[in-house]
Design a protein around this motif. Structure first.
Motif, PDB file in Angstrom:
ATOM      1  N   ALA A  93      39.065  39.686  43.181  1.00  0.00           N
ATOM      2  CA  ALA A  93      40.301  38.924  43.116  1.00  0.00           C
ATOM      3  C   ALA A  93      40.449  38.108  44.386  1.00  0.00           C
ATOM      4  CB  ALA A  93      41.513  39.857  42.969  1.00  0.00           C
ATOM      5  N   THR A 110      46.475  33.012  42.401  1.00  0.00           N
ATOM      6  CA  THR A 110      45.559  34.143  42.295  1.00  0.00           C
ATOM      7  C   THR A 110      44.462  33.888  41.264  1.00  0.00           C
ATOM      8  OG1 THR A 110      46.992  35.211  40.657  1.00  0.00           O
ATOM      9  CG2 THR A 110      47.317  35.825  42.966  1.00  0.00           C
ATOM     10  N   ASN A 111      43.350  34.617  41.464  1.00  0.00           N
ATOM     11  CA  ASN A 111      42.208  34.524  40.562  1.00  0.00           C
ATOM     12  C   ASN A 111      41.622  35.918  40.440  1.00  0.00           C
ATOM     13  OD1 ASN A 111      40.085  33.257  39.033  1.00  0.00           O
ATOM     14  ND2 ASN A 111      38.776  33.462  40.828  1.00  0.00           N
ATOM     15  N   TYR A 112      41.317  36.334  39.207  1.00  0.00           N
ATOM     16  CA  TYR A 112      40.798  37.686  38.980  1.00  0.00           C
ATOM     17  C   TYR A 112      39.516  37.650  38.162  1.00  0.00           C
ATOM     18  CZ  TYR A 112      45.422  39.392  40.364  1.00  0.00           C
ATOM     19  OH  TYR A 112      46.572  39.676  41.051  1.00  0.00           O
ATOM     20  N   ASP A 131      37.336  38.883  35.156  1.00  0.00           N
ATOM     21  CA  ASP A 131      37.775  39.286  33.812  1.00  0.00           C
ATOM     22  C   ASP A 131      37.858  40.808  33.682  1.00  0.00           C
ATOM     23  OD1 ASP A 131      36.040  36.618  32.008  1.00  0.00           O
ATOM     24  OD2 ASP A 131      37.998  36.676  32.987  1.00  0.00           O
ATOM     25  N   SER A 132      36.955  41.515  34.352  1.00  0.00           N
ATOM     26  CA  SER A 132      36.884  42.967  34.210  1.00  0.00           C
ATOM     27  C   SER A 132      38.091  43.696  34.801  1.00  0.00           C
ATOM     28  CB  SER A 132      35.603  43.491  34.865  1.00  0.00           C
ATOM     29  OG  SER A 132      35.564  43.138  36.236  1.00  0.00           O
ATOM     30  N   VAL A 133      38.878  43.022  35.649  1.00  0.00           N
ATOM     31  CA  VAL A 133      40.018  43.698  36.288  1.00  0.00           C
ATOM     32  C   VAL A 133      41.359  43.077  35.911  1.00  0.00           C
ATOM     33  CG1 VAL A 133      38.538  44.316  38.231  1.00  0.00           C
ATOM     34  CG2 VAL A 133      40.072  42.335  38.423  1.00  0.00           C
ATOM     35  N   LYS A 134      41.348  42.016  35.137  1.00  0.00           N
ATOM     36  CA  LYS A 134      42.606  41.372  34.753  1.00  0.00           C
ATOM     37  C   LYS A 134      43.515  42.352  34.029  1.00  0.00           C
ATOM     38  CE  LYS A 134      41.145  36.545  34.383  1.00  0.00           C
ATOM     39  NZ  LYS A 134      40.796  35.439  33.474  1.00  0.00           N
ATOM     40  N   GLY A 135      44.779  42.354  34.430  1.00  0.00           N
ATOM     41  CA  GLY A 135      45.747  43.246  33.816  1.00  0.00           C
ATOM     42  C   GLY A 135      45.767  44.632  34.427  1.00  0.00           C
ATOM     43  N   ARG A 136      44.801  44.952  35.277  1.00  0.00           N
ATOM     44  CA  ARG A 136      44.748  46.283  35.899  1.00  0.00           C
ATOM     45  C   ARG A 136      44.923  46.211  37.406  1.00  0.00           C
ATOM     46  NH1 ARG A 136      40.224  49.167  35.837  1.00  0.00           N
ATOM     47  NH2 ARG A 136      38.791  47.357  35.730  1.00  0.00           N
ATOM     48  N   ALA A 139      46.063  44.025  41.003  1.00  0.00           N
ATOM     49  CA  ALA A 139      46.973  42.984  41.484  1.00  0.00           C
ATOM     50  C   ALA A 139      46.726  42.746  42.966  1.00  0.00           C
ATOM     51  CB  ALA A 139      48.418  43.390  41.246  1.00  0.00           C
TER      52      ALA A 139
END
Length: 121
Positions: free
Chosen positions: A49, A57-59, A61-66, A68
């Motif tokens: 991230a 911010t940029n995340y 894909d494997s951690v999006k939603g989990r 911050a």
């Protein structure tokens, strides 16, 4: 001398949470983007991230939603809140910052020492 010092990490169970923090210290003029990377055994270092000085911010894909990411510009810190952890999140996590040491200089990449995150039951 510019330093990035990480804290946090450790062992968590699947579904658990951990927080990583990183503080920039030393003499410098400005910080641009800050972020977190990770490297698992036998794999390349990957971006987890990042956050700009405009809080964009940029995340991965494997951690999006989990996960911050957040930063405190007054304290020159960046944090990573990791929730719903999975065994595949196990890695050494590195803090990164793009720092300009003096006006008129370009930005250079600085790295923290790395923090181990292990997710296991």
């Amino acid at each position: 001398q510019v330093q990035l010092v990480e804290s946090g990490g450790g062992l968590a169970q699947p579904g658990g949470s951990l927080t990583l923090s990183c503080a920039a210290s030393g003499s410098f003029f400005r910080i641009n983007a800050m972020g977190w990377y990770r490297q698992a055994p036998g794999k390349q270092r990957e971006l987890v991230a990042s956050i700009g000085n405009d809080d964009n911010t940029n995340y991965a894909d494997s951690v999006k939603g989990r996960f911050a990411i957040s930063r405190d510009n007054a304290k020159n810190t960046v944090s990573l809140q990791m929730n719903s952890l999975k065994p595949e999140d196990t890695a050494v996590y590195y803090c990164n910052a793009q720092i300009k040491r003096r006006p008129g200089m370009g930005y250079s990449d600085y790295w923290g020492q790395g923090a181990q995150v292990t997710v296991s039951s």
